[in-house]
Scaffold this motif. Structure first.
Motif, PDB file in Angstrom:
ATOM      1  N   ASP A 130       0.838  -1.199   0.000  1.00  0.00           N
ATOM      2  CA  ASP A 130       0.000   0.000   0.000  1.00  0.00           C
ATOM      3  C   ASP A 130       0.882   1.261   0.000  1.00  0.00           C
ATOM      4  O   ASP A 130       0.635   2.219  -0.743  1.00  0.00           O
ATOM      5  CB  ASP A 130      -0.898  -0.034   1.253  1.00  0.00           C
ATOM      6  CG  ASP A 130      -2.158   0.794   1.091  1.00  0.00           C
ATOM      7  OD1 ASP A 130      -2.477   1.183  -0.044  1.00  0.00           O
ATOM      8  OD2 ASP A 130      -2.823   1.057   2.106  1.00  0.00           O
ATOM      9  N   ILE A 131       1.944   1.239   0.807  1.00  0.00           N
ATOM     10  CA  ILE A 131       2.860   2.400   0.839  1.00  0.00           C
ATOM     11  C   ILE A 131       3.492   2.566  -0.548  1.00  0.00           C
ATOM     12  O   ILE A 131       3.544   3.673  -1.097  1.00  0.00           O
ATOM     13  CB  ILE A 131       3.977   2.230   1.903  1.00  0.00           C
ATOM     14  CG1 ILE A 131       3.393   1.987   3.290  1.00  0.00           C
ATOM     15  CG2 ILE A 131       4.892   3.460   1.927  1.00  0.00           C
ATOM     16  CD1 ILE A 131       4.413   1.624   4.377  1.00  0.00           C
ATOM     17  N   GLU A 132       3.963   1.437  -1.138  1.00  0.00           N
ATOM     18  CA  GLU A 132       4.613   1.504  -2.461  1.00  0.00           C
ATOM     19  C   GLU A 132       3.683   2.124  -3.491  1.00  0.00           C
ATOM     20  O   GLU A 132       4.087   2.983  -4.280  1.00  0.00           O
ATOM     21  CB  GLU A 132       5.018   0.096  -2.923  1.00  0.00           C
ATOM     22  CG  GLU A 132       6.298  -0.371  -2.285  1.00  0.00           C
ATOM     23  CD  GLU A 132       6.631  -1.826  -2.626  1.00  0.00           C
ATOM     24  OE1 GLU A 132       7.816  -2.119  -2.751  1.00  0.00           O
ATOM     25  OE2 GLU A 132       5.699  -2.648  -2.753  1.00  0.00           O
ATOM     26  N   ASN A 133       2.438   1.685  -3.497  1.00  0.00           N
ATOM     27  CA  ASN A 133       1.479   2.192  -4.488  1.00  0.00           C
ATOM     28  C   ASN A 133       1.271   3.689  -4.346  1.00  0.00           C
ATOM     29  O   ASN A 133       1.244   4.422  -5.329  1.00  0.00           O
ATOM     30  CB  ASN A 133       0.124   1.484  -4.344  1.00  0.00           C
ATOM     31  CG  ASN A 133       0.233   0.028  -4.761  1.00  0.00           C
ATOM     32  OD1 ASN A 133       1.149  -0.334  -5.512  1.00  0.00           O
ATOM     33  ND2 ASN A 133      -0.655  -0.813  -4.255  1.00  0.00           N
ATOM     34  N   VAL A 134       1.137   4.144  -3.115  1.00  0.00           N
ATOM     35  CA  VAL A 134       0.870   5.572  -2.919  1.00  0.00           C
ATOM     36  C   VAL A 134       2.122   6.399  -3.223  1.00  0.00           C
ATOM     37  O   VAL A 134       2.032   7.458  -3.849  1.00  0.00           O
ATOM     38  CB  VAL A 134       0.342   5.840  -1.487  1.00  0.00           C
ATOM     39  CG1 VAL A 134       0.099   7.332  -1.289  1.00  0.00           C
ATOM     40  CG2 VAL A 134      -0.938   5.078  -1.242  1.00  0.00           C
ATOM     41  N   VAL A 135       3.284   5.927  -2.808  1.00  0.00           N
ATOM     42  CA  VAL A 135       4.518   6.685  -3.094  1.00  0.00           C
ATOM     43  C   VAL A 135       4.689   6.831  -4.605  1.00  0.00           C
ATOM     44  O   VAL A 135       5.083   7.890  -5.096  1.00  0.00           O
ATOM     45  CB  VAL A 135       5.758   6.019  -2.442  1.00  0.00           C
ATOM     46  CG1 VAL A 135       7.048   6.676  -2.937  1.00  0.00           C
ATOM     47  CG2 VAL A 135       5.687   6.127  -0.929  1.00  0.00           C
ATOM     48  N   LYS A 136       4.344   5.780  -5.350  1.00  0.00           N
ATOM     49  CA  LYS A 136       4.440   5.846  -6.819  1.00  0.00           C
ATOM     50  C   LYS A 136       3.539   6.970  -7.348  1.00  0.00           C
ATOM     51  O   LYS A 136       3.925   7.753  -8.197  1.00  0.00           O
ATOM     52  CB  LYS A 136       3.966   4.515  -7.424  1.00  0.00           C
ATOM     53  CG  LYS A 136       5.097   3.785  -8.167  1.00  0.00           C
ATOM     54  CD  LYS A 136       4.554   2.556  -8.826  1.00  0.00           C
ATOM     55  CE  LYS A 136       5.038   1.325  -8.071  1.00  0.00           C
ATOM     56  NZ  LYS A 136       4.267   0.124  -8.312  1.00  0.00           N
ATOM     57  N   VAL A 137       2.309   7.037  -6.827  1.00  0.00           N
ATOM     58  CA  VAL A 137       1.341   8.010  -7.340  1.00  0.00           C
ATOM     59  C   VAL A 137       1.711   9.439  -6.937  1.00  0.00           C
ATOM     60  O   VAL A 137       1.673  10.358  -7.745  1.00  0.00           O
ATOM     61  CB  VAL A 137      -0.086   7.681  -6.823  1.00  0.00           C
ATOM     62  CG1 VAL A 137      -1.078   8.746  -7.241  1.00  0.00           C
ATOM     63  CG2 VAL A 137      -0.528   6.332  -7.334  1.00  0.00           C
ATOM     64  N   VAL A 138       2.085   9.616  -5.667  1.00  0.00           N
ATOM     65  CA  VAL A 138       2.312  11.003  -5.227  1.00  0.00           C
ATOM     66  C   VAL A 138       3.743  11.462  -5.495  1.00  0.00           C
ATOM     67  O   VAL A 138       4.023  12.658  -5.415  1.00  0.00           O
ATOM     68  CB  VAL A 138       1.992  11.230  -3.725  1.00  0.00           C
ATOM     69  CG1 VAL A 138       0.561  10.941  -3.412  1.00  0.00           C
ATOM     70  CG2 VAL A 138       2.906  10.433  -2.832  1.00  0.00           C
ATOM     71  N   ASN A 139       4.648  10.530  -5.793  1.00  0.00           N
ATOM     72  CA  ASN A 139       6.048  10.850  -6.113  1.00  0.00           C
ATOM     73  C   ASN A 139       6.825  11.203  -4.837  1.00  0.00           C
ATOM     74  O   ASN A 139       6.489  12.153  -4.135  1.00  0.00           O
ATOM     75  CB  ASN A 139       6.090  12.013  -7.122  1.00  0.00           C
ATOM     76  CG  ASN A 139       7.513  12.296  -7.571  1.00  0.00           C
ATOM     77  OD1 ASN A 139       8.464  11.738  -7.014  1.00  0.00           O
ATOM     78  ND2 ASN A 139       7.651  13.124  -8.581  1.00  0.00           N
ATOM     79  N   SER A 140       7.887  10.467  -4.594  1.00  0.00           N
ATOM     80  CA  SER A 140       8.617  10.614  -3.327  1.00  0.00           C
ATOM     81  C   SER A 140       9.168  12.027  -3.128  1.00  0.00           C
ATOM     82  O   SER A 140       9.335  12.485  -2.007  1.00  0.00           O
ATOM     83  CB  SER A 140       9.740   9.582  -3.230  1.00  0.00           C
ATOM     84  OG  SER A 140      10.620   9.735  -4.305  1.00  0.00           O
ATOM     85  N   ALA A 141       9.420  12.741  -4.262  1.00  0.00           N
ATOM     86  CA  ALA A 141       9.961  14.100  -4.132  1.00  0.00           C
ATOM     87  C   ALA A 141       8.943  15.037  -3.471  1.00  0.00           C
ATOM     88  O   ALA A 141       9.300  16.097  -2.971  1.00  0.00           O
ATOM     89  CB  ALA A 141      10.340  14.640  -5.507  1.00  0.00           C
ATOM     90  N   ASN A 142       7.666  14.647  -3.481  1.00  0.00           N
ATOM     91  CA  ASN A 142       6.633  15.499  -2.883  1.00  0.00           C
ATOM     92  C   ASN A 142       6.359  15.164  -1.423  1.00  0.00           C
ATOM     93  O   ASN A 142       5.386  15.638  -0.850  1.00  0.00           O
ATOM     94  CB  ASN A 142       5.319  15.350  -3.654  1.00  0.00           C
ATOM     95  CG  ASN A 142       5.430  15.969  -5.022  1.00  0.00           C
ATOM     96  OD1 ASN A 142       6.115  16.969  -5.188  1.00  0.00           O
ATOM     97  ND2 ASN A 142       4.788  15.367  -6.008  1.00  0.00           N
ATOM     98  N   LEU A 143       7.187  14.314  -0.853  1.00  0.00           N
ATOM     99  CA  LEU A 143       6.947  13.910   0.533  1.00  0.00           C
ATOM    100  C   LEU A 143       8.101  14.339   1.427  1.00  0.00           C
ATOM    101  O   LEU A 143       9.265  14.153   1.066  1.00  0.00           O
ATOM    102  CB  LEU A 143       6.816  12.378   0.622  1.00  0.00           C
ATOM    103  CG  LEU A 143       5.604  11.771  -0.068  1.00  0.00           C
ATOM    104  CD1 LEU A 143       5.690  10.251  -0.034  1.00  0.00           C
ATOM    105  CD2 LEU A 143       4.324  12.246   0.616  1.00  0.00           C
TER     106      LEU A 143
END
Ligand code: SF4
Length: 312
Positions: free
Chosen positions: A57-70
């Motif tokens: 679930d974390i992987e899927n969301v990080v893909k969508v929101v892009n790690s640079a935005n976190l």
């Protein structure tokens, strides 16, 4: 879903929240809790869900929101995240996969357990709570599981500090007439001096609390706390910044998912609707009973209706 947000956090910027435990499973039943009364008061650590499902679930969301935005991946839970037995594994996987700092927001009550201290060792920041300086106030404000005593909880935080190489940002929640007297503040300060956190945040209940009658202290008491604790940071105002919505298909899902973990001011919910170019969702959720409007300190909040049953 185990992941929500990103949400704007006053301490952590754009924070992707991960809840590895069932709703309102906690070792405390704090009078100020914004998630309502604790359903399952426990200290036993458990595997609540398959750890691979949480990670995916974390992987899927990080893909969508892009790690640079976190700014952070934050293990927070709708309760106490250190009750999850797989927390250490999950933190380790996040550190291996992404260059995103990992934070854990915890009530700090289980740090007396060696396995909890081990699980947190690879995180970058741990944000524990301390709302009392003696057993009596501890029972009054945090209403902990019967097996945890104040001294044991404090010793756990002190022992963790000695070995942990990341940052510790301690949060003190002040409640009017419960822990805001000079005596209470000075006793808390003695405990804080033993823990030696890197930062101290002072916070007050700004969202509807679990126990009616819980109120923020008068401004003078907050100033007094800053004086007694020394170098402190203030969390007594609302967060600003935007929620992340890429992960949600529509406004209704976003509002329900976010306010189940992070009660929304009505204006924030309206802003979410506008971001999806939708309208009428809030009224329809209020009419069908999915949401309830609650006034607290002259501000209107939207809460999931099941929260209301949990408010004592
Ligand atoms: S405020 Fe945190 S520690 Fe206290 S009952 Fe709620 S979830 Fe548990």
């Amino acid at each position: 879903m185990y992941v929500y947000g990103p949400v704007p956090s006053r301490r952590l910027g754009r924070s992707l929240g991960v809840s590895p435990i069932p709703p309102k499973t906690c070792s405390y039943n704090c009078i100020y809790c914004q998630l309502g009364r604790t359903d399952k008061l426990q200290v036993k650590r458990e595997v609540f869900y398959p750890k691979e499902d949480i990670l995916s679930d974390i992987e899927n969301v990080v893909k969508v929101v892009n790690s640079a935005n976190l700014d952070y991946i934050t293990f927070v839970g709708d309760g106490e995240p250190t009750l999850c037995k797989d927390l250490g594994w999950l933190i380790g996987q996040c550190k291996e996969k992404w260059q995103i700092p990992v934070a854990v927001i915890t009530n700090g009550s289980l740090l007396f357990m060696e396995d909890v201290r081990q699980d947190l060792k690879n995180s970058d920041v741990v944000l524990p709570s301390l709302d009392a300086g003696n057993e009596m106030v501890y029972r009054k404000v945090n209403r902990p599981h019967g097996s945890i005593g104040f001294e044991e909880m404090l010793q756990g935080q002190v022992d963790f500090r000695k070995k942990y190489s990341g940052e510790i940002w301690l949060e003190v929640m002040l409640v009017k007439d419960v822990n805001d007297s000079d005596k209470s503040l000075m006793e808390m300060n003695d405990a804080i001096e033993q823990i030696k956190p890197d930062r101290i945040y002072i916070s007050v209940p700004i969202r509807p609390p679990a126990k009616p009658g819980v109120r923020p202290p008068e401004p003078g008491r907050i100033i007094r706390a800053h004086e007694i604790f020394g170098t402190t940071l203030d969390l007594t105002d609302y967060e600003d910044g935007e929620f992340g919505f890429d992960n949600y298909p529509d406004a209704r899902t976003a509002i329900i998912e976010i306010c189940s973990r992070h009660p929304l001011r009505e204006e924030q919910a309206k802003d979410i609707e506008m971001r999806f170019s939708e309208s009428g969702n809030i009224d329809s959720m209020l009419s069908d009973g999915s949401l309830v409007r609650v006034e607290y300190q002259n501000i209107s909040y939207l809460l999931p209706s099941n929260f209301i049953k949990k408010i004592q």
